[in-house]
Design an enzyme around this catalytic site. Structure first.
Site, short mmCIF file in Angstrom:
data_model
loop_
_atom_site.label_atom_id
_atom_site.label_comp_id
_atom_site.label_asym_id
_atom_site.label_seq_id
_atom_site.Cartn_x
_atom_site.Cartn_y
_atom_site.Cartn_z
N HIS A 8 0.90 -1.18 0.00
CA HIS A 8 0.00 0.00 0.00
C HIS A 8 0.93 1.22 0.00
O HIS A 8 1.41 1.64 1.05
CB HIS A 8 -0.87 -0.07 1.26
CG HIS A 8 -1.77 1.12 1.49
ND1 HIS A 8 -3.14 1.08 1.34
CD2 HIS A 8 -1.50 2.39 1.88
CE1 HIS A 8 -3.66 2.25 1.63
NE2 HIS A 8 -2.68 3.08 1.97
N CYS B 185 -3.52 10.93 4.14
CA CYS B 185 -3.98 10.55 5.48
C CYS B 185 -4.09 11.79 6.33
O CYS B 185 -3.15 12.59 6.40
CB CYS B 185 -3.00 9.56 6.10
SG CYS B 185 -3.48 9.10 7.77
P1 HMG Z 1 -11.26 7.43 20.77
O1 HMG Z 1 -11.69 8.84 20.99
O2 HMG Z 1 -10.02 6.95 21.46
O3 HMG Z 1 -12.43 6.37 21.04
O4 HMG Z 1 -11.07 7.20 19.21
P2 HMG Z 1 -13.45 6.15 22.18
O5 HMG Z 1 -13.77 4.69 22.16
O6 HMG Z 1 -12.97 6.79 23.46
O7 HMG Z 1 -14.77 6.96 21.66
C1 HMG Z 1 -14.85 8.37 21.58
C2 HMG Z 1 -16.06 8.76 20.77
O8 HMG Z 1 -15.94 8.25 19.43
C3 HMG Z 1 -17.37 8.22 21.30
O9 HMG Z 1 -18.38 9.15 20.93
C4 HMG Z 1 -17.57 6.96 20.51
O10 HMG Z 1 -18.91 6.56 20.41
C5 HMG Z 1 -17.05 7.38 19.16
P3 HMG Z 1 -18.89 10.30 21.94
O11 HMG Z 1 -19.34 9.54 23.16
O12 HMG Z 1 -17.70 11.18 22.20
O13 HMG Z 1 -19.98 10.98 21.16
N1 HMG Z 1 -16.56 6.23 18.38
C6 HMG Z 1 -17.01 5.90 17.16
N2 HMG Z 1 -17.95 6.44 16.36
C7 HMG Z 1 -18.18 5.82 15.19
N3 HMG Z 1 -17.50 4.72 14.76
C8 HMG Z 1 -16.55 4.17 15.54
C9 HMG Z 1 -16.28 4.76 16.80
N4 HMG Z 1 -15.42 4.46 17.79
C10 HMG Z 1 -15.60 5.37 18.74
N5 HMG Z 1 -15.89 3.09 15.11
C11 HMG Z 1 -10.96 5.94 17.17
C12 HMG Z 1 -10.61 5.99 18.65
C13 HMG Z 1 -10.15 4.84 16.53
C14 HMG Z 1 -12.43 5.66 17.01
C15 HMG Z 1 -10.62 7.32 16.54
O14 HMG Z 1 -9.29 7.61 16.86
C16 HMG Z 1 -10.81 7.37 15.07
O15 HMG Z 1 -11.91 7.26 14.55
N6 HMG Z 1 -9.72 7.61 14.32
C17 HMG Z 1 -9.80 7.77 12.88
C18 HMG Z 1 -8.69 7.00 12.27
C19 HMG Z 1 -8.78 7.08 10.76
O16 HMG Z 1 -9.82 6.86 10.18
N7 HMG Z 1 -7.63 7.39 10.12
C20 HMG Z 1 -7.53 7.40 8.70
C21 HMG Z 1 -7.59 6.02 8.15
S1 HMG Z 1 -6.09 5.08 8.40
C22 HMG Z 1 -5.12 5.43 7.04
O17 HMG Z 1 -5.48 6.26 6.25
C23 HMG Z 1 -3.88 4.64 6.86
C24 HMG Z 1 -4.00 3.53 5.79
O18 HMG Z 1 -4.41 4.08 4.56
C25 HMG Z 1 -2.65 2.84 5.62
C26 HMG Z 1 -1.53 3.87 5.37
O19 HMG Z 1 -1.50 4.52 4.32
O20 HMG Z 1 -0.73 4.01 6.30
C27 HMG Z 1 -5.03 2.47 6.21
MG MG Z 2 -3.18 4.94 3.09
#
Ligand code: HMG
Ligand code: MG
Length: 301
Positions: free
Chosen positions: A207, A240
């Site tokens: 990737h 990202c």
């Molecule tokens: P957190 O704040 O540590 O989680 O986030 P939490 O469990 O304490 O929850 C906090 C709040 O988030 C709560 O809501 C939960 O309900 C909600 P509130 O009570 O505050 O209203 N929540 C969610 N809502 C919807 N769907 C969920 C979910 N989980 C918790 N699944 C968490 C931890 C991982 C959720 C957060 O950090 C997050 O969403 N991060 C986003 C990460 C992301 O999407 N990054 C980009 C993609 S990765 C990428 O691009 C790399 C890749 O391409 C490979 C590469 O190139 O390297 C794959």
């Molecule tokens: Mg990526």
């Protein structure tokens, strides 16, 4: 090693390509993008992300996107699921493959998913178990497998440690991700050979983001190291949100042009992907970032 006779290209533009766009893209546009890609012959499209909408607002309509697409028989529609909440939403939306995503660097793990590498594995354990119980494919993505924007170069042995933990969870496929596109072919060769000591190379994918223009060379190096799955994004869309300056994945059109030019089978219709790359770029108001795509489009017009 000889080049593979065929490769699997996973199209990630609907997720990795769009997640960083600042202006919200209509669900209908996302769905049309996915439909066009599936129709072009991709057997695996990364369609959505079930993450916190506060963290990545662009991906907030994952369930609606999944409901709006035409499900092409045989196509695997994948989605990112960082925890059980994400998993449950993804299953309810009908995804075929869930993707747990961790990192080979502590700093990136904290910035991206708000926990350490060890904590992330603990969060993935129930997701992996639930995926197995549901008979759903499980993929893992490992960010910063070459370099981290915060911690610097990543030792291939560290990547191997994370791979071992992902294998223990029962992952069917593992993505070796160059999140910031700084890797070069000899380093890609090293990391791919290191992880291939732990499992058959056929389960690993490359990737590669193309930030430094190295992605095609890195794909070629990975193929020579025995890798036959690659991720790409039409028109080079993407970036990202937690890796400053990181640009899109390698452009699908460029990858297909290279593969087909070398006689490597992809099963994908390049011409139709070129049209889709031009279409989506127009929709989001930018010029397509694919050399081959723009050259072919110019010839057509
Ligand atoms: P957190 O704040 O540590 O989680 O986030 P939490 O469990 O304490 O929850 C906090 C709040 O988030 C709560 O809501 C939960 O309900 C909600 P509130 O009570 O505050 O209203 N929540 C969610 N809502 C919807 N769907 C969920 C979910 N989980 C918790 N699944 C968490 C931890 C991982 C959720 C957060 O950090 C997050 O969403 N991060 C986003 C990460 C992301 O999407 N990054 C980009 C993609 S990765 C990428 O691009 C790399 C890749 O391409 C490979 C590469 O190139 O390297 C794959
Ligand atoms: Mg990526």
């Amino acid at each position: 090693m000889a080049l593979p006779s065929k490769v699997k290209i996973v199209e990630v533009s609907p997720r990795d390509g769009l997640q960083n766009e600042q202006v919200f893209i209509d669900t209908s546009v996302k769905a049309e993008l996915i439909n066009r890609l599936a129709d072009a012959g991709f057997v695996n499209v990364e369609a959505a992300s079930f993450v916190s909408p506060k963290w990545v607002p662009q991906m907030a309509d994952g369930a609606q996107v999944m409901a709006a697409i035409n499900r092409r028989p045989g196509t695997i529609y994948s989605a990112l699921t960082p925890n059980m909440k994400g998993f449950e939403n993804a299953i309810a939306a009908g995804v075929d493959e869930v993707v747990i995503f961790g990192a080979a660097s502590e700093a990136f793990s904290q910035k991206n998913i708000n926990c350490s590498i060890t904590e992330s594995i603990q969060r993935f354990e129930p997701v992996a178990e639930a995926a197995k119980n549901a008979g759903i494919r499980l993929r893992a993505s490992i960010s910063c497998a070459l370099d981290c924007p915060y911690d610097g170069p990543t030792d291939p042995k560290t990547v191997a440690d994370v791979v071992k933990r992902m294998l223990a969870l029962g992952c069917d496929e593992i993505d070796i991700a160059d999140t910031i596109g700084t890797g070069t072919p000899t380093r890609v060769d090293r990391v791919m050979k290191t992880v291939s000591e732990l499992a058959d190379p056929s389960i690993f994918s490359g990737h590669f983001h193309d930030t430094y223009g190295q992605a095609l060379a890195n794909i070629y190096a990975a193929m020579q190291a025995g890798i036959s799955i690659f991720h790409s994004s039409v028109a080079g869309l993407g970036g990202c949100p937690y890796a400053k300056g990181a640009t899109g994945n390698v452009a699908t059109e460029d990858v297909l042009y290279m593969m087909h030019g070398m006689g490597v089978h992809t099963g994908i219709d390049l011409d139709s992907v070129v049209d889709t790359g031009q279409w989506i770029s127009e929709k989001i108001g930018r010029r397509a970032d694919s050399r081959a795509g723009n050259a072919i489009a110019a010839k057509k017009s």
